[in-house]
Every structure is written in C-alpha cells, then in structure tokens.
Scaffold this motif. Structure first.
Motif, PDB file in Angstrom:
ATOM      1  N   GLY A 233       0.819  -1.205   0.000  1.00  0.00           N
ATOM      2  CA  GLY A 233       0.000   0.000   0.000  1.00  0.00           C
ATOM      3  C   GLY A 233       0.851   1.252   0.000  1.00  0.00           C
ATOM      4  N   ALA A 234       0.729   2.071  -1.068  1.00  0.00           N
ATOM      5  CA  ALA A 234       1.451   3.343  -1.129  1.00  0.00           C
ATOM      6  C   ALA A 234       0.917   4.279  -0.049  1.00  0.00           C
ATOM      7  N   TRP A 235       1.792   5.140   0.489  1.00  0.00           N
ATOM      8  CA  TRP A 235       1.363   6.004   1.582  1.00  0.00           C
ATOM      9  C   TRP A 235       2.168   7.290   1.605  1.00  0.00           C
ATOM     10  N   THR A 236       1.638   8.233   2.352  1.00  0.00           N
ATOM     11  CA  THR A 236       2.315   9.488   2.611  1.00  0.00           C
ATOM     12  C   THR A 236       1.925   9.932   4.012  1.00  0.00           C
ATOM     13  N   LEU A 237       2.477  11.032   4.472  1.00  0.00           N
ATOM     14  CA  LEU A 237       2.104  11.586   5.772  1.00  0.00           C
ATOM     15  C   LEU A 237       1.198  12.797   5.579  1.00  0.00           C
ATOM     16  N   PHE A 238       0.190  12.909   6.445  1.00  0.00           N
ATOM     17  CA  PHE A 238      -0.671  14.083   6.467  1.00  0.00           C
ATOM     18  C   PHE A 238      -0.915  14.433   7.930  1.00  0.00           C
ATOM     19  N   ARG A 239      -0.486  15.617   8.312  1.00  0.00           N
ATOM     20  CA  ARG A 239      -0.589  16.075   9.704  1.00  0.00           C
ATOM     21  C   ARG A 239      -0.006  15.052  10.684  1.00  0.00           C
ATOM     22  N   GLY A 240       1.112  14.467  10.259  1.00  0.00           N
ATOM     23  CA  GLY A 240       1.844  13.572  11.146  1.00  0.00           C
ATOM     24  C   GLY A 240       1.348  12.145  11.192  1.00  0.00           C
ATOM     25  N   GLU A 241       0.271  11.831  10.468  1.00  0.00           N
ATOM     26  CA  GLU A 241      -0.257  10.472  10.449  1.00  0.00           C
ATOM     27  C   GLU A 241      -0.185   9.898   9.039  1.00  0.00           C
ATOM     28  N   ARG A 242      -0.128   8.580   8.990  1.00  0.00           N
ATOM     29  CA  ARG A 242       0.004   7.912   7.700  1.00  0.00           C
ATOM     30  C   ARG A 242      -1.325   7.944   6.934  1.00  0.00           C
ATOM     31  N   LEU A 243      -1.250   8.296   5.672  1.00  0.00           N
ATOM     32  CA  LEU A 243      -2.410   8.296   4.779  1.00  0.00           C
ATOM     33  C   LEU A 243      -2.101   7.356   3.626  1.00  0.00           C
ATOM     34  N   LYS A 244      -2.881   6.293   3.492  1.00  0.00           N
ATOM     35  CA  LYS A 244      -2.659   5.332   2.417  1.00  0.00           C
ATOM     36  C   LYS A 244      -3.342   5.844   1.146  1.00  0.00           C
ATOM     37  N   LEU A 245      -2.646   5.703   0.030  1.00  0.00           N
ATOM     38  CA  LEU A 245      -3.173   6.139  -1.268  1.00  0.00           C
ATOM     39  C   LEU A 245      -3.680   4.902  -2.003  1.00  0.00           C
ATOM     40  N   VAL A 246      -4.977   4.733  -2.024  1.00  0.00           N
ATOM     41  CA  VAL A 246      -5.591   3.525  -2.574  1.00  0.00           C
ATOM     42  C   VAL A 246      -5.706   3.607  -4.093  1.00  0.00           C
ATOM     43  N   GLN A 247      -6.085   4.771  -4.590  1.00  0.00           N
ATOM     44  CA  GLN A 247      -6.217   4.951  -6.044  1.00  0.00           C
ATOM     45  C   GLN A 247      -5.943   6.408  -6.382  1.00  0.00           C
ATOM     46  N   ALA A 248      -5.160   6.623  -7.438  1.00  0.00           N
ATOM     47  CA  ALA A 248      -4.828   7.973  -7.883  1.00  0.00           C
ATOM     48  C   ALA A 248      -4.659   7.951  -9.393  1.00  0.00           C
ATOM     49  N   ALA A 249      -4.552   9.129  -9.982  1.00  0.00           N
ATOM     50  CA  ALA A 249      -4.377   9.210 -11.435  1.00  0.00           C
ATOM     51  C   ALA A 249      -3.632  10.496 -11.788  1.00  0.00           C
ATOM     52  N   PRO A 250      -2.710  10.438 -12.744  1.00  0.00           N
ATOM     53  CA  PRO A 250      -2.014  11.662 -13.178  1.00  0.00           C
ATOM     54  C   PRO A 250      -2.988  12.629 -13.851  1.00  0.00           C
ATOM     55  N   VAL A 251      -2.747  13.916 -13.644  1.00  0.00           N
ATOM     56  CA  VAL A 251      -3.525  14.972 -14.309  1.00  0.00           C
ATOM     57  C   VAL A 251      -2.522  15.782 -15.120  1.00  0.00           C
ATOM     58  N   LEU A 252      -2.371  15.422 -16.370  1.00  0.00           N
ATOM     59  CA  LEU A 252      -1.258  15.942 -17.163  1.00  0.00           C
ATOM     60  C   LEU A 252      -1.461  17.371 -17.638  1.00  0.00           C
ATOM     61  N   ASP A 253      -2.665  17.947 -17.421  1.00  0.00           N
ATOM     62  CA  ASP A 253      -2.885  19.335 -17.855  1.00  0.00           C
ATOM     63  C   ASP A 253      -2.856  20.307 -16.678  1.00  0.00           C
ATOM     64  N   ARG A 254      -2.328  19.835 -15.530  1.00  0.00           N
ATOM     65  CA  ARG A 254      -2.226  20.748 -14.388  1.00  0.00           C
ATOM     66  C   ARG A 254      -0.832  20.647 -13.783  1.00  0.00           C
ATOM     67  N   ALA A 255      -0.116  21.782 -13.752  1.00  0.00           N
ATOM     68  CA  ALA A 255       1.254  21.773 -13.242  1.00  0.00           C
ATOM     69  C   ALA A 255       1.522  22.997 -12.368  1.00  0.00           C
TER      70      ALA A 255
END
Length: 310
Positions: A233-255
């Motif tokens: 399970g991919a994850w990151t931190l948000f406000r000091g707690e682990r947030l698992k990233l279940v599904q995501a998608a690139p948005v190639l027209d926003r940078a």
C-alpha cells in the motif's frame, strides 16, 4: 506424473485447480506454509492453497521449514515424479530438490531473466514495463536462475495495479504450468538456460519503498501507487499520520502545484509532484476504512497550501 504441489497464497490456487482438473497427473500432496494468524482476533488460519487441497481431499504438508527431516521423509515416501511450485514462500534445500526425479518446476510471474525475486509483478508495474509475463523453470539453488521450460506474455495496462496484473497472470500461468507438466511427461519440452544478459532483481517491496516521494514526476508517483496496490500500500504523511493512497491518477494538464501541495475542488483532490499534478481518488486514513478522497478532504478541512509528505 505423480505430483506434489507447493504453494501458499490465493494467487497459487488457479494453478493447483488446473493440475487437479487436468486428469493427466495425480496431485498426491500439497506443501504449503504453516497456518498463520489473521484478522482482528489473530486466529490461526490455513493458507488458501491448504484450504483448496483439503476441499479436494488432497494430503496437506505444512513444514515449519522445508529442511525438517519429518517433511523430507514424507516427501520421499510419496516419491513424486515432479513438484510444481507457485509462490510457496520458503527456500527449498538441496535435500528437498533432490527428491523428485524430474525436479521442482516453478511458475514465476515475469519474463526471466527479468525480475528475479519475491515481487516481480510489483517491480514490473513500478518500472513502467509495457509487457511482462510468466515463466516456468527448473528450480536450482540460485535465485530464479534455472533453465526455462515455457513463457507467456501479458500486456501491462496503463491503469493496472499489481493486484490486477497478478490476477491475470495467475490464471494464464495456470495453463502454462499444466502444459509444462504435460511436456515434461511426454518428453516434448526441454528446459533452455536463461541468457546472461537482461537480469534484473525484484526483492520484496518494503513499507518504506511504498512511501510516495512527491518530488518525483507524476508518472513515477502513479506507478508507485499502482505497483504497491494492494500490498504493502502506497502512503504518505498528512498532519503527522500515515495516509494510504488507494487509487490515484495523473492529471497531465495541471502543473501549478508545488510537490506535495494539496488543492481541493468540489469533488476533486489534487497533489503536486515534480512535474504534473496527481488526483487522489481513494485514500485510507490511519485506523479507518478506505474512502473517496473528496469525502476525506471535506472531513479534514484542508487549509490552502497545505502539504502531504512532510
């Protein structure tokens, strides 16, 4: 041939089913990992392969270690001609490898010699491979280095998670393993040594490997999320707690977002990367069930310019 099948997780069950259904070979016994604790109560649970074998009335062997003398003695008593293997999960000692006259034949989910190791499908997705596959090979004492009997190829689709791809390979590979057993028995199939070039390694993906680096390009972040789904399970931190990233998608027209910077629209949640943005579709906060990212964002009331990952 008389077979002893070795395997443990759900992904090995299609191959066991194919061998049982073939009508050409006798699955005399199954070797699998010992029962393991699972669920909230940590109750001991048999492996999916053990459960399927018991349903079929097949003897199940669960050695703590495949070098245990009691196991080796029983294996010699059964005297299998060949031992097909799918995701057994333990190294086989020479004393076990020497028992079947035609060896142990592994179904491995890559096009060998690419992605030798415990996590070939995850590494294939994370590397951005467009094509992968499965191979059957004769096990020797090296890591997935034995000569190859047969291969099949499988396209890696742009939205595949490692779970999606592994499921397809498990069912396609089941037919390959059954055909390999047939070819070994009738003498029409001979193992070919792997080439020395093109060797890549696929060690087990650790929890730290699954941590998203937001400074990486969006396509790399997308591959990590898909490659680590469902496990670990991919994850990151948000406000000091682990947030698992279940599904995501690139948005190639926003940078317009800095790496890790969050932006929330009515029904969308975006995160900046080293290139374009990523849209979070489903997330799992620590200690909670998976939820739509937009619902999560409304609940936590993200502050403009707030970051994930730090």
């Amino acid at each position: 041939m008389k077979l002893v099948f070795a395997g443990t997780p759900e992904v090995a069950v299609p191959a066991l089913d194919a061998l049982i259904a073939s009508g050409r070979h006798e699955v005399a016994a199954v070797v699998t990992r010992p029962d393991a604790p699972a669920g909230r109560g940590r109750r001991l649970v048999a492996s999916p392969v053990a459960e399927r074998a018991e349903e079929a009335g097949i003897e199940v062997l669960k050695p703590a270690r495949p070098r245990d003398e009691d196991f080796l003695a029983r294996l010699r008593e059964i005297a299998p001609d060949c031992c097909p293997v799918v995701a057994y999960g333990a190294l086989l000692p020479k004393a076990a490898l020497d028992v079947p006259a035609r060896g142990w034949v592994n179904l491995h989910f890559s096009l060998l010699p690419a992605w030798r190791g415990a996590a070939p499908v995850q590494h294939s997705v994370m590397a951005g491979d467009e094509v992968t596959g499965a191979s059957t090979f004769l096990i020797e004492e090296g890591l997935d280095s034995g000569p190859v009997y047969g291969v099949l190829t499988e396209e890696v689709r742009p939205t595949d998670t490692s779970g999606d791809l592994l499921t397809r390979l498990a069912f396609a590979g089941a037919g390959l393993l059954a055909a390999t057993m047939d070819g070994i028995e009738d003498g029409t199939l001979h193992a070919v040594p792997q080439p020395a070039e093109g060797v890549t390694l696929a060690p087990k993906i650790t929890v730290e490997d699954a941590r998203v680096q937001w400074s990486a390009p969006a396509l790399r972040v997308d591959r990590v999320v898909r490659g680590c789904t469902p496990a670990p399970g991919a994850w990151t931190l948000f406000r000091g707690e682990r947030l698992k990233l279940v599904q995501a998608a690139p948005v190639l027209d926003r940078a317009d977002l800095a790496p890790g910077e969050l932006a929330v629209a009515k029904n969308n949640v975006y995160v900046g990367t080293g290139s374009h943005a990523i849209e979070l579709l489903w997330v799992q906060p620590q200690g909670k069930k998976p939820m739509r990212a937009a619902d999560w964002a409304r609940g936590v009331r993200i502050v403009p310019g707030e970051l994930v990952g730090s």
